[in-house]
Design a protein around this motif. Structure first.
Motif, mmCIF file in Angstrom:
data_model
loop_
_atom_site.group_PDB
_atom_site.id
_atom_site.type_symbol
_atom_site.label_atom_id
_atom_site.label_comp_id
_atom_site.label_asym_id
_atom_site.label_seq_id
_atom_site.Cartn_x
_atom_site.Cartn_y
_atom_site.Cartn_z
ATOM 1 N N GLY A 1 10.311 12.047 -6.969
ATOM 2 C CA GLY A 1 10.041 10.611 -7.488
ATOM 3 C C GLY A 1 9.242 10.958 -9.106
ATOM 4 N N GLU A 2 8.622 11.920 -9.252
ATOM 5 C CA GLU A 2 7.913 11.833 -10.452
ATOM 6 C C GLU A 2 8.296 12.856 -11.538
ATOM 7 O OE1 GLU A 2 3.376 10.785 -9.406
ATOM 8 O OE2 GLU A 2 4.362 11.677 -7.730
ATOM 9 N N LEU A 3 9.285 13.627 -10.954
ATOM 10 C CA LEU A 3 9.858 14.646 -11.760
ATOM 11 C C LEU A 3 10.425 14.435 -13.019
ATOM 12 C CD1 LEU A 3 10.817 17.718 -12.186
ATOM 13 C CD2 LEU A 3 12.733 17.219 -10.623
ATOM 14 N N SER B 1 0.869 -1.111 0.164
ATOM 15 C CA SER B 1 0.073 -0.081 -0.006
ATOM 16 C C SER B 1 0.951 1.122 -0.001
ATOM 17 C CB SER B 1 -0.924 0.000 1.177
ATOM 18 O OG SER B 1 -1.569 1.284 1.355
ATOM 19 N N GLN B 2 0.427 2.261 -0.484
ATOM 20 C CA GLN B 2 1.119 3.517 -0.578
ATOM 21 C C GLN B 2 0.272 4.343 0.519
ATOM 22 O OE1 GLN B 2 0.599 3.537 -5.330
ATOM 23 N NE2 GLN B 2 1.857 5.396 -4.888
ATOM 24 N N PHE B 3 -0.593 3.781 0.996
ATOM 25 C CA PHE B 3 -1.478 4.695 2.111
ATOM 26 C C PHE B 3 -2.119 3.823 3.208
ATOM 27 C CE2 PHE B 3 -4.697 8.496 2.722
ATOM 28 C CZ PHE B 3 -4.028 8.788 3.760
ATOM 29 N N ALA C 1 4.878 0.530 -7.053
ATOM 30 C CA ALA C 1 3.689 0.722 -6.785
ATOM 31 C C ALA C 1 3.169 1.873 -8.114
ATOM 32 C CB ALA C 1 3.643 1.737 -5.372
ATOM 33 N N PHE C 2 3.835 3.004 -8.123
ATOM 34 C CA PHE C 2 3.713 4.009 -9.220
ATOM 35 C C PHE C 2 1.962 4.512 -9.078
ATOM 36 C CE2 PHE C 2 6.274 0.395 -10.890
ATOM 37 C CZ PHE C 2 7.330 0.804 -10.573
ATOM 38 N N GLY C 3 1.686 4.743 -8.115
ATOM 39 C CA GLY C 3 0.083 4.977 -7.906
ATOM 40 C C GLY C 3 -0.896 4.042 -7.937
ATOM 41 N N GLY C 4 -0.556 2.644 -8.420
ATOM 42 C CA GLY C 4 -1.735 1.548 -8.426
ATOM 43 C C GLY C 4 -1.830 1.041 -6.960
ATOM 44 N N ASN D 1 -6.879 5.543 -11.994
ATOM 45 C CA ASN D 1 -6.379 5.823 -10.905
ATOM 46 C C ASN D 1 -5.076 6.630 -11.084
ATOM 47 O OD1 ASN D 1 -4.836 3.920 -11.039
ATOM 48 N ND2 ASN D 1 -4.844 2.950 -9.218
ATOM 49 N N PHE D 2 -4.250 7.318 -10.300
ATOM 50 C CA PHE D 2 -3.161 8.210 -10.633
ATOM 51 C C PHE D 2 -2.041 7.131 -11.103
ATOM 52 C CE2 PHE D 2 -1.996 7.574 -6.285
ATOM 53 C CZ PHE D 2 -3.042 7.779 -5.498
ATOM 54 N N MET D 3 -1.039 7.525 -11.905
ATOM 55 C CA MET D 3 -0.175 6.846 -12.306
ATOM 56 C C MET D 3 0.914 7.785 -12.868
ATOM 57 S SD MET D 3 0.012 3.884 -15.316
ATOM 58 C CE MET D 3 1.567 3.534 -16.219
ATOM 59 N N ARG D 4 2.128 7.341 -12.160
ATOM 60 C CA ARG D 4 3.391 7.988 -12.544
ATOM 61 C C ARG D 4 3.253 9.352 -13.224
ATOM 62 N NH1 ARG D 4 4.813 3.170 -16.253
ATOM 63 N NH2 ARG D 4 5.055 1.659 -14.754
ATOM 64 N N SER D 5 3.403 10.446 -12.288
ATOM 65 C CA SER D 5 3.274 11.921 -12.715
ATOM 66 C C SER D 5 2.023 12.342 -13.048
ATOM 67 C CB SER D 5 4.392 12.248 -13.438
ATOM 68 O OG SER D 5 5.785 11.224 -13.229
ATOM 69 N N PRO D 6 0.931 12.214 -12.591
ATOM 70 C CA PRO D 6 -0.308 12.457 -12.960
ATOM 71 C C PRO D 6 -0.265 13.990 -12.464
ATOM 72 C CG PRO D 6 -0.756 11.278 -11.032
ATOM 73 C CD PRO D 6 0.714 11.060 -11.541
ATOM 74 N N PRO D 7 -0.874 15.022 -13.077
ATOM 75 C CA PRO D 7 -1.325 14.770 -14.442
ATOM 76 C C PRO D 7 -0.285 15.424 -15.398
ATOM 77 C CG PRO D 7 -2.470 16.834 -13.601
ATOM 78 C CD PRO D 7 -1.415 16.085 -12.583
ATOM 79 N N ILE E 1 0.270 9.643 2.361
ATOM 80 C CA ILE E 1 0.076 8.819 1.215
ATOM 81 C C ILE E 1 1.553 8.946 0.152
ATOM 82 C CG2 ILE E 1 -1.083 10.526 -0.430
ATOM 83 C CD1 ILE E 1 -2.543 8.399 -1.622
ATOM 84 N N ALA E 2 2.093 7.838 -0.050
ATOM 85 C CA ALA E 2 3.210 7.837 -0.854
ATOM 86 C C ALA E 2 2.858 7.992 -2.345
ATOM 87 C CB ALA E 2 4.027 6.499 -0.642
ATOM 88 N N GLY E 3 2.299 9.446 -2.481
ATOM 89 C CA GLY E 3 1.874 9.659 -3.961
ATOM 90 C C GLY E 3 1.993 11.079 -3.919
ATOM 91 N N GLY E 4 2.234 11.634 -5.402
ATOM 92 C CA GLY E 4 2.371 12.819 -5.484
ATOM 93 C C GLY E 4 3.877 13.600 -5.190
ATOM 94 N N SER E 5 4.867 12.382 -5.312
ATOM 95 C CA SER E 5 6.091 12.732 -4.689
ATOM 96 C C SER E 5 6.138 13.667 -3.299
ATOM 97 C CB SER E 5 6.692 13.602 -6.000
ATOM 98 O OG SER E 5 6.903 12.537 -6.868
HETATM 99 MO MO1 MOS Z 1 2.147 8.786 -7.491
HETATM 100 S S1 MOS Z 1 1.186 8.137 -9.422
HETATM 101 O O1 MOS Z 1 1.393 10.037 -6.999
HETATM 102 O O2 MOS Z 1 1.588 7.176 -6.275
#
Ligand code: MOS
Length: 743
Positions: A709-711, A217-219, A248-251, A355-361, A512-516
């Motif tokens: 992470g996503e830059l 999980s990222q969260f 994970a990459f958002g998934g 869902n979100f994936m690698r550097s959205p949007p 959450i481990a998202g959005g860098s």
């Molecule tokens: Mo990343 S696509 O913000 O989990």
């Protein structure tokens, strides 16, 4: 993690040191255990999902007789016998990222690959065999699979999200009409799936009415909250553990149907249940990046100064919930545009929820903008790097909010010098090496610096070791190590003496481990915790910085009469709502940063690539890429280098390889496996030159760090398509660039 047996002197600048990830050796030698393999009490049962073979319609009958006759089968759960489940408030309604609330909730089919039954057996093999014997009869209707398929519903984003405001800055039409040079182009990006190596899995068991979930999980706090509301138990009675995540990459940021299915089965069977989605099921039981279309008009005056920028975007999504990444506000903040107008459209069809994936949007949106920038520079006969510098800005022109820092020009200089950009002949088709046409292209990389509130607990012991506890997540990025580096510097102890615990919802809440956002958010909370701990011992930052910091810490502990001291820090970013910390402790999602009302916060980079295209076969190779990045303070250049390289590799994959194909009649993903869904492998990956440009940002957060992470993933595709044009004279505006598009 840290080997606490060795004493070490206390270097005062732990951050910025290229320390290898603590867990790296154990990870590559099989010493770290991922969620599905974590030990459970009692004998595990194994679950297998049966998924829909139609995309739209309903189930008319399910016959599980043959499945139940398979030796070892314990249960077959369908919508007809599923125990009750609560709902999760979805993200679009201010709640969680949830891919689908439709967990065997009825006979309706919303998308291909939707779970329609769960088979649980004593063995994995029996579950699989029985799952294939479940007979499902359907009444099928014709699905609307994607853009340009009849029946898909297009709405303006304002209809779906009343908070959304299309941007209107000055008169774009007049600005474009008055431009000396202007391009009007359409770009498109495909469906993509995360395809992390570790599959989507959930292992669930119940212990005296309390639910334990082992799920990558990222969260973990968010998953706990969501699972509690679905299973209708108290949040304190759910524990989620996810110590290591295999990509994970958002998934793995949201909640999928599988969690509740495994938990229900475990409750009913009174034993642990492991559910691992197959690679192919992973394409539909979790989310994906949705396909996008863009219409961009961009103009400049005779001197190359940008006039108008009009960007209209269409994103495909599900009918189940209209999840979308929409937002062009970040694009509008990038340059000194004279006028901007944006419009987002959401197109709904019979598909799983993305869902979100690698550097959205930014990945699709900046790809469109940066491609247009390259095309306009060429039209105006200005070097694309010079063109960007000419249109640089220090504020978001659409709202006047200044950048906290923006070192993109320094990135351009560093990248150009290293790449040898001055040797580029601007004429397309002018550079050649035997059979190979050479193209050089460039684009800006950018990602908003977003941050989330975080807590962190610090424990300091008399023997000079420390413990950090925060329910953040290391998805392979180095977060464990960086957390120790931040605490080490703040307390004045060597990071190798610090143990870090993450990935467990019993720990104090992290983001959450998202959005860098992890590094900026987590290190800020750790610093706060360390400061509180020092203060509780009557110590100051000077004590921690002193060469005898270890002695001072021990003396203070002795004086306090305690064997150890602890403190819990909490931090919220500027621009976050007043109750951000409260919301953090309730498992809520709070983001701040990026294109804000008061400040504009982004990390930047400049990417340059060389492509070689075979003049006869049109085979495309990318022999080298250079990326120069400025993202505030770099906590650990070794892990940062790795993140940047990985980002550029994904970016190259987006440009040339990655796309999920869909059967437009059946709304079914046709290449739902790693043989046919192409991700970059070693042979595809060129020499990658990473430059870290120093940048000091005193405003953005405690340590001045931005997410990375996503830059590096952003911009690569636009650089590659520009290089393809430079080599061949052909503009490919539909990703990925495949051979058939440049014949
Ligand atoms: Mo990343 S696509 O913000 O989990």
């Amino acid at each position: 993690m840290a080997d606490n047996s060795k004493a070490a002197p206390a270097p005062k600048e732990n951050m910025g040191q290229p320390i290898a990830r603590y867990e790296a050796r154990q990870k590559v030698t099989g010493g770290k255990i991922y969620a599905a393999d974590l030990p459970v009490p009692g004998k595990k049962a194994y679950a297998w999902m049966v998924t829909s073979t139609i995309a739209k319609g309903r189930i008319t009958a399910i016959d599980a007789t043959a499945a139940k006759a398979v030796p070892g089968v314990l249960m077959v759960m369908t919508h007809e016998n599923r125990p009750p489940l609560g709902d999760i408030k979805s993200f679009v309604k201010g709640g969680m990222f949830v891919t689908d609330n439709n967990t065997l909730s009825g006979p309706g089919i919303d998308h291909e690959g939707q779970p329609v039954a769960l088979v649980v057996a004593d063995t994995f093999e029996a579950a699989r065999e029985a799952a294939h014997k479940v007979k499902v009869a359907y009444a099928a209707e014709t699905p609307s699979a994607t853009f340009e398929v009849p029946g898909a519903t297009t709405k303006n984003l304002t209809e779906i999200n009343p908070m959304h405001k299309p941007l209107r800055f000055n008169d774009t039409k007049a600005a474009l009409d008055g431009s000396a040079h202007r391009i009007d182009a359409e770009y498109s990006t495909p469906i993509q799936h995360h395809n992390s190596m570790e599959l989507y899995s959930t292992t669930a068991y119940w212990d005296d009415g309390k639910l334990v979930l082992h799920e990558p999980s990222q969260f973990v706090w968010g998953l706990r909250k969501g699972a509690a509301s679905q299973l209708q138990v108290d949040e304190d009675h759910v524990r989620v553990t996810s110590p290591f995540v295999g990509g994970a990459f958002g998934g793995k940021g949201g909640i999928t149907v599988r969690t509740a299915l495994a938990a229900l089965a475990a409750r009913q069977l009174k034993r642990p249940v492991e559910l691992v989605a197959t690679r192919s099921q992973g394409f539909t039981i979790s989310g994906n990046r949705q396909e996008t279309r863009h219409k961009v008009s961009l103009g400049c005056d005779a001197n190359g100064k940008l006039t108008g920028y009009d960007h209209r975007e269409w994103e495909f999504t599900s009918r189940v919930t209209p999840y979308n990444n929409a937002g062009l506000d970040n694009c509008a903040a990038m340059y000194a545009f004279g006028a901007v107008s944006t419009e987002n459209h959401i197109v709904q069809g019979d598909r799983n929820v993305p869902n979100f994936m690698r550097s959205p949007p930014e990945l699709p949106n900046i790809y469109a903008l940066e491609s247009a920038m390259n095309e306009l520079a060429a039209a105006a006969k200005i070097d694309p790097v010079a063109f960007r510098k000419l249109n640089d800005t220090r504020v978001n022109v659409t709202n006047g909010a200044p950048y906290t820092s923006r070192s993109v020009n320094e990135c351009w200089d560093a990248a150009a010098a290293s790449f040898g950009w001055d040797k580029r002949n601007p004429e397309p088709g002018s550079m050649r090496d035997g059979d190979w046409l050479i193209g050089w292209g460039c684009a800006m990389a950018t990602y908003p610096t977003q941050m989330s509130p975080s807590a962190a607990k610090i424990v300091l012991r008399r023997n000079g070791t420390a413990l950090i506890e925060v329910a953040a997540h290391d998805v392979g990025t180095g977060c464990y190590t960086i957390a120790a580096q931040a605490a080490g510097e703040r307390l004045g102890i060597d990071p190798s003496r610090i143990t870090v615990q993450m990935g467990d919802s019993r720990l104090p809440p992290g983001p959450i481990a998202g959005g860098s956002i992890s590094t900026a958010s987590v290190t800020s909370a750790i610093c706060d915790g360390c400061d509180r701990l020092l203060a509780s011992l009557g110590l100051t930052a000077e004590d921690a910085r002193a060469s005898d910091s270890a002695d001072r810490l021990r003396a203070a502990l002795d004086k306090s009469g305690r064997p150890e001291a602890e403190a819990t820090g909490a931090w919220a970013p500027m621009g976050a709502p007043e109750d951000a910390i409260d919301r953090l402790y309730k498992g809520g999602l709070v983001f701040a940063g990026g294109a804000g009302e008061e400040r504009t916060m982004f990390a930047f980079g400049a990417e340059m690539v060389e492509v070689r295209i075979n003049a006869r076969t049109r085979e495309i190779r990318v022999p080298r890429m250079t990326g120069a990045f400025a993202a505030g303070r770099i906590m650990n250049p070794r892990t940062a280098h790795s993140q940047y390289m990985g980002g550029m590799i994904w970016g190259m994959g987006s440009a040339l390889l990655e796309a999920t194909e869909i059967d437009t009649k059946r709304a079914r993903y046709t290449n739902d496996n790693l043989a046919e869904y192409h991700v970059a492998v070693n042979a595809d990956i060129p020499a990658i030159d990473i430059i870290m440009v120093p940048e000091v940002d005193k405003e953005i957060n405690v340590l001045g760090v931005k997410g990375i992470g996503e830059l590096a993933n952003v911009g690569t595709a636009a650089a590659i398509t520009d290089a393809v044009w430079h080599a061949t004279g052909k503009r490919v505006r539909d990703l990925p660039v495949t051979i058939d598009k440049i014949i």
